[in-house]
Design a protein around this motif. Structure first.
Motif, PDB file in Angstrom:
ATOM      1  N   UNK A 105      -5.310  -2.276  -2.433  1.00 46.62           N
ATOM      2  CA  UNK A 105      -3.914  -2.628  -2.168  1.00 46.62           C
ATOM      3  C   UNK A 105      -3.374  -3.447  -3.345  1.00 46.62           C
ATOM      4  N   UNK A 106      -2.178  -3.120  -3.797  1.00 45.80           N
ATOM      5  CA  UNK A 106      -1.536  -3.895  -4.847  1.00 45.80           C
ATOM      6  C   UNK A 106      -1.101  -5.242  -4.299  1.00 45.80           C
ATOM      7  N   UNK A 107      -1.179  -6.281  -5.139  1.00 47.12           N
ATOM      8  CA  UNK A 107      -0.748  -7.593  -4.681  1.00 47.12           C
ATOM      9  C   UNK A 107      -0.418  -8.511  -5.849  1.00 47.12           C
ATOM     10  N   UNK A 108       0.400  -9.511  -5.552  1.00 48.42           N
ATOM     11  CA  UNK A 108       0.734 -10.553  -6.513  1.00 48.42           C
ATOM     12  C   UNK A 108       0.762 -11.876  -5.764  1.00 48.42           C
ATOM     13  N   UNK A 109       0.617 -12.963  -6.522  1.00 46.83           N
ATOM     14  CA  UNK A 109       0.606 -14.306  -5.942  1.00 46.83           C
ATOM     15  C   UNK A 109       1.567 -15.158  -6.760  1.00 46.83           C
ATOM     16  N   UNK A 160       0.857  -1.182   0.000  1.00 42.89           N
ATOM     17  CA  UNK A 160       0.000   0.000   0.000  1.00 42.89           C
ATOM     18  C   UNK A 160       0.895   1.235   0.000  1.00 42.89           C
ATOM     19  N   UNK A 161       0.297   2.386   0.131  1.00 42.75           N
ATOM     20  CA  UNK A 161       1.077   3.619   0.180  1.00 42.75           C
ATOM     21  C   UNK A 161       1.831   3.715   1.506  1.00 42.75           C
ATOM     22  N   UNK A 162       2.659   4.697   1.624  1.00 43.48           N
ATOM     23  CA  UNK A 162       3.444   4.959   2.841  1.00 43.48           C
ATOM     24  C   UNK A 162       4.348   3.793   3.204  1.00 43.48           C
ATOM     25  N   UNK A 163       4.848   3.079   2.199  1.00 51.64           N
ATOM     26  CA  UNK A 163       5.804   1.986   2.382  1.00 51.64           C
ATOM     27  C   UNK A 163       5.250   0.821   3.193  1.00 51.64           C
ATOM     28  N   UNK A 164       3.931   0.680   3.271  1.00 52.66           N
ATOM     29  CA  UNK A 164       3.335  -0.470   3.938  1.00 52.66           C
ATOM     30  C   UNK A 164       3.391  -1.663   2.995  1.00 52.66           C
ATOM     31  N   UNK A 165       3.889  -2.788   3.491  1.00 56.32           N
ATOM     32  CA  UNK A 165       3.932  -3.986   2.665  1.00 56.32           C
ATOM     33  C   UNK A 165       3.961  -5.230   3.535  1.00 56.32           C
TER      34      UNK A 165
END
Length: 119
Positions: free
Chosen positions: A52-56, A30-35
């Motif tokens: 939220x961006x995501x990959x699998x 997500x934004x603000x370096x949340x991962x």
């Protein structure tokens, strides 16, 4: 094995991922370096909030099977490749600080599953 569900996000729904079989790596940001990067295997559940961006990635030695559930009956997604392709190459190059000839090699359409991932 080694296949990757392209980086994408859902603008209208949260996503739950249930691993029926196999092993996967769920990467969410997500934004603000949340991962978050989590390893999931049979019986595990992963969650990605709306937007939220995501990959699998299949990290196992065999085919994986997943059940994916959304809290909206209207499926919407934006993939990284389609988002990049919808912008002028010069704009992408300038914002990512890349040479234009590199940007021109980006896919021109969505790659839903990338299956030739080299480690």
């Amino acid at each position: 094995p080694g296949a990757l569900r392209e980086l994408h996000w859902h603008p209208n729904a949260d996503e739950w991922l249930y691993v029926i079989s196999g092993k996967v790596r769920l990467t969410v940001f997500a934004s603000s370096a949340l991962s978050s990067v989590v390893e999931l295997s049979e019986g595990d559940i992963g969650y990605t909030p709306m937007g939220y961006g995501h990959s699998i990635e299949n990290t196992g030695d065999s085919q994986c099977r997943l059940l994916v559930v959304f809290n909206s009956g209207n499926y919407e997604e934006i993939s990284l490749s389609s988002w990049l392709a919808s912008n002028p190459d010069e704009l992408v190059a300038a914002n990512l600080n890349l040479p234009p000839d590199v940007v021109r090699k980006f896919p021109e359409k969505e790659d839903f599953i990338l299956s030739n991932i080299k480690k």
